[in-house]
Design an enzyme around this catalytic site. Sequence first.
Site, PDB file in Angstrom:
ATOM      1  N   GLU A   1     -11.566  -4.266  -2.264  1.00 12.70           N
ATOM      2  CA  GLU A   1     -10.701  -3.206  -2.783  1.00 12.70           C
ATOM      3  C   GLU A   1     -10.523  -3.366  -4.300  1.00 12.70           C
ATOM      4  O   GLU A   1      -9.713  -4.177  -4.736  1.00 12.70           O
ATOM      5  CB  GLU A   1      -9.343  -3.262  -2.096  1.00 12.70           C
ATOM      6  CG  GLU A   1      -9.397  -3.276  -0.580  1.00 12.70           C
ATOM      7  CD  GLU A   1      -8.135  -3.870   0.022  1.00 12.70           C
ATOM      8  OE1 GLU A   1      -7.024  -3.454  -0.392  1.00 12.70           O
ATOM      9  OE2 GLU A   1      -8.249  -4.755   0.878  1.00 12.70           O
TER      10      GLU A   1
ATOM     11  N   HIS B   1      -9.726   1.731   0.834  1.00 10.58           N
ATOM     12  CA  HIS B   1      -9.542   0.586   1.722  1.00 10.58           C
ATOM     13  C   HIS B   1     -10.541   0.623   2.875  1.00 10.58           C
ATOM     14  O   HIS B   1     -10.175   0.430   4.034  1.00 10.58           O
ATOM     15  CB  HIS B   1      -8.106   0.560   2.264  1.00 10.58           C
ATOM     16  CG  HIS B   1      -7.664  -0.780   2.770  1.00 10.58           C
ATOM     17  ND1 HIS B   1      -8.230  -1.389   3.861  1.00 10.58           N
ATOM     18  CD2 HIS B   1      -6.705  -1.628   2.322  1.00 10.58           C
ATOM     19  CE1 HIS B   1      -7.635  -2.548   4.085  1.00 10.58           C
ATOM     20  NE2 HIS B   1      -6.699  -2.726   3.154  1.00 10.58           N
TER      21      HIS B   1
ATOM     22  N   HIS C   1       0.810  -1.223   0.000  1.00  6.28           N
ATOM     23  CA  HIS C   1       0.000   0.000   0.000  1.00  6.28           C
ATOM     24  C   HIS C   1       0.844   1.275   0.000  1.00  6.28           C
ATOM     25  O   HIS C   1       0.535   2.251   0.676  1.00  6.28           O
ATOM     26  CB  HIS C   1      -0.935   0.009   1.204  1.00  6.28           C
ATOM     27  CG  HIS C   1      -1.990  -1.045   1.172  1.00  6.28           C
ATOM     28  ND1 HIS C   1      -2.540  -1.511  -0.002  1.00  6.28           N
ATOM     29  CD2 HIS C   1      -2.594  -1.738   2.190  1.00  6.28           C
ATOM     30  CE1 HIS C   1      -3.449  -2.439   0.293  1.00  6.28           C
ATOM     31  NE2 HIS C   1      -3.498  -2.597   1.592  1.00  6.28           N
TER      32      HIS C   1
END
Length: 380
Positions: free
Chosen positions: A337, A197, A123
């Site tokens: 996601e 997210h 991420h």
Amino acid sequence: MQGWKAAVLGACTVAAAVGEASRAPFGTLPDGRPVEEVTLSNGTLTARIIAWGAALRALHVPDRDGHAADVVLGYADLASYLDKPNYFGASVGRYANRIRDGRFSLDGKTYTLATNDGPNSLHGGKEGFDKKLWTIAHLEGGATPSVTLSYVSPDGEEGYPGTLTARVTYTLSAPDTLRIEYTATTDKPTVVNLTNHSYFNLAGEGSSRSVLDQRVLIPAEQYTPVDATQIPTGERAPVAGTPFDFRAPEVIDARIRDGRDVQIVRAHGYDQNFVLADAPTDALHLAGRVEDPASGRVLEVATTAPGVQFYTGNMLDATAVGKSGLVYRQSDGLALEPELFPDTPNQPAFGSARLDPGGTFRNVITYRFSTLAPTDRTVR
């Protein structure tokens, strides 16, 4: 499921003059910078977005009886987002999901990224976009209230090449729909993968109920298996005959403990990428559907992205205290996601995550809510 497509394409009529958009202080960073929160409301849904991480902090949605509850995990104060981020509702990047060994090559040059998930980059690295203060660029009320936030990531941040200008717009685009659009441009070749997210619990984040008795549908024929470090092996495996077959609605708890499947064991539950398309699409397609028989709430997620990561909050360990004063435990929320496949920069068979000057990265996500029939209160 037929109603989702008409809704996300704008077939629903939005009543005029019911939309509201406002901003208010949410807290102050240790360096003195103020963080604001924006509230969007259209009479049915109420969304709260904070500038820290451009995160969806709250989303109030009515149940079958018209009672609203907050259906996303998050915190009541800024200090908690700084102390235990957990990516709650965050806009993640520069590259959402994992990149093997924190490395990729572009035009013959190898770039080394910050690693924060064992040997891999996750991420965006140690200080990804979820840990940045975004600028509130535009706020609009009216029938479809919206807010646009922006963040400029300098060349070399977390190891990524190019100055990247990222924007996200949250819009209550219909009485029952929250639309999120991510775009990005760059001044030199780079890779990018932006998504949201949010962790959802359709029972309500303060309900004390996990998501294990909720039903999930993911219209994917294949998923991408991973190795021991959660990096895709490169295979696109069929979901048929596996715990990852959600082509028909399935109760999460039915197979999440299947210790015969190494993928379940490695992830401590569900944390897999499902193949929706071979490449990003112009039109929205269904990424997943979640049903909570008890409250009657239904969530349908649509996107332009080719993949969707299904995650059952496996790392929530009762150390994070949520908005309602309850600790968040494993499986207290689930994430869907929509994004490019994990490790795409290192796996040409997965397509391309490349963005060049003059081009625009785009990922559109819609969350559409409805309710089940009053008679449908059982877990199947």
